[in-house]
Design an enzyme around this catalytic site. Sequence first.
Site, PDB file in Angstrom:
ATOM      1  N   ASP A  32      45.449  49.614  -7.804  1.00 29.56           N
ATOM      2  CA  ASP A  32      46.799  49.222  -8.199  1.00 29.56           C
ATOM      3  C   ASP A  32      46.970  47.722  -8.019  1.00 29.56           C
ATOM      4  O   ASP A  32      47.074  47.226  -6.905  1.00 29.56           O
ATOM      5  CB  ASP A  32      47.847  49.965  -7.370  1.00 29.56           C
ATOM      6  CG  ASP A  32      49.253  49.610  -7.808  1.00 29.56           C
ATOM      7  OD1 ASP A  32      49.735  50.238  -8.774  1.00 29.56           O
ATOM      8  OD2 ASP A  32      49.863  48.698  -7.216  1.00 29.56           O
ATOM      9  N   TYR A  37      50.122  39.429  -7.850  1.00 33.00           N
ATOM     10  CA  TYR A  37      49.317  39.453  -6.631  1.00 33.00           C
ATOM     11  C   TYR A  37      48.308  38.312  -6.574  1.00 33.00           C
ATOM     12  O   TYR A  37      47.779  38.002  -5.505  1.00 33.00           O
ATOM     13  CB  TYR A  37      48.579  40.795  -6.497  1.00 33.00           C
ATOM     14  CG  TYR A  37      49.478  42.009  -6.452  1.00 33.00           C
ATOM     15  CD1 TYR A  37      50.854  41.888  -6.245  1.00 33.00           C
ATOM     16  CD2 TYR A  37      48.960  43.289  -6.642  1.00 33.00           C
ATOM     17  CE1 TYR A  37      51.680  43.001  -6.222  1.00 33.00           C
ATOM     18  CE2 TYR A  37      49.786  44.412  -6.612  1.00 33.00           C
ATOM     19  CZ  TYR A  37      51.136  44.259  -6.409  1.00 33.00           C
ATOM     20  OH  TYR A  37      51.941  45.371  -6.394  1.00 33.00           O
ATOM     21  N   LYS A  66      50.647  45.072 -13.794  1.00 32.17           N
ATOM     22  CA  LYS A  66      52.085  44.960 -14.019  1.00 32.17           C
ATOM     23  C   LYS A  66      52.446  43.652 -14.707  1.00 32.17           C
ATOM     24  O   LYS A  66      51.817  42.617 -14.467  1.00 32.17           O
ATOM     25  CB  LYS A  66      52.828  45.061 -12.675  1.00 32.17           C
ATOM     26  CG  LYS A  66      52.450  46.288 -11.861  1.00 32.17           C
ATOM     27  CD  LYS A  66      53.143  46.317 -10.507  1.00 32.17           C
ATOM     28  CE  LYS A  66      52.591  47.443  -9.644  1.00 32.17           C
ATOM     29  NZ  LYS A  66      51.273  47.117  -9.074  1.00 32.17           N
ATOM     30  N   HIS A  99      57.090  45.149 -13.835  1.00 28.99           N
ATOM     31  CA  HIS A  99      57.072  45.032 -12.375  1.00 28.99           C
ATOM     32  C   HIS A  99      58.476  45.161 -11.775  1.00 28.99           C
ATOM     33  O   HIS A  99      58.664  45.856 -10.769  1.00 28.99           O
ATOM     34  CB  HIS A  99      56.442  43.698 -11.980  1.00 28.99           C
ATOM     35  CG  HIS A  99      55.866  43.689 -10.603  1.00 28.99           C
ATOM     36  ND1 HIS A  99      54.789  42.913 -10.245  1.00 28.99           N
ATOM     37  CD2 HIS A  99      56.209  44.360  -9.471  1.00 28.99           C
ATOM     38  CE1 HIS A  99      54.494  43.112  -8.965  1.00 28.99           C
ATOM     39  NE2 HIS A  99      55.352  43.983  -8.484  1.00 28.99           N
TER      40      HIS A  99
END
Length: 305
Positions: A32, A37, A66, A99
């Site tokens: 994921d 990130y 996302k 997101h």
Amino acid sequence: MPVVGFGLWKVPRPQCADTVYNALKAGYRLLDGAGDYGNEKEAGEGLARAIKDGIVKREEVFVTSKLWNTYHQKERAKELAKHQLELWGIEYFDLYLIHFPISLEDVAIKDKYPPEWWGLDGKVHPTKVPIRETWEALEEIADAGLAKNIGVSNFQGSLLVDLLRYARIEPSVLQVELHPYLAQKKLVALTKELGIAITAYSSLGPQSYLELGAHHSVPGLLSHNTVTSIAEATGKSPAQVLLRWAVQQGLAVIPKSNNHDRLLSNLQVTEFTLSDEQVTALDALDINLRMNDPQDIHPALGIFA
């Protein structure tokens, strides 16, 4: 989609490739990730090495990513999805999510990536891109074969119901913060009625937010008397108890760990069952405590207000 996956939030770039490789070697088949990130290139390197070494085949790994808030415009969303796929070194995502239901002013990939919550001037700039435009962009991403499934993250019930009124492709998954301090029982019931799967993030509660100072100084779930007593009674770790509580509701979980033993133990939460009394005791910890709230960043981002 596997029930237990490996979450890439806060996995440091220098260790990310090795962490992903070791997670796949340990048996994880769901990764994921997200553009925000900042470690998708390294995650892709770990995946590529695992494929090269014969640990997995690409089609055996469910890769989630996302769409970030600054790319909600229809023409920008597909551009970002393609860029993220290039970073991962793969041809498609198994699942691609919005997101947050928040649109921010565009920040060019060449200028800053990932842009996080702020423009180049360091300020938050909300903009007027409706969710319908962004969802139609995700539908086009699915049509183009860039994502096999599409969904949303951090959506509440009213927005989810509204999306279903116009969606040509319905969302497959809703990813939300969910743990015994924030059980979201009504949202879980709604998604089950709608046939939308839930992925729960931050399953261990405040533990994930200590370093961010967003844990609200509540007792950690891993050391909570209710959790530790159930762990002792079942012969499992507190983390396994918390993950099992979610999995037993039919939810997917995406814990992360850099510790190999915990990597393995997190995968074992499908191998035991909590009693009805134990589930009820964990349910009773619900205090509607949300730790991932964008309104803490800027008053205009109050999607959970």
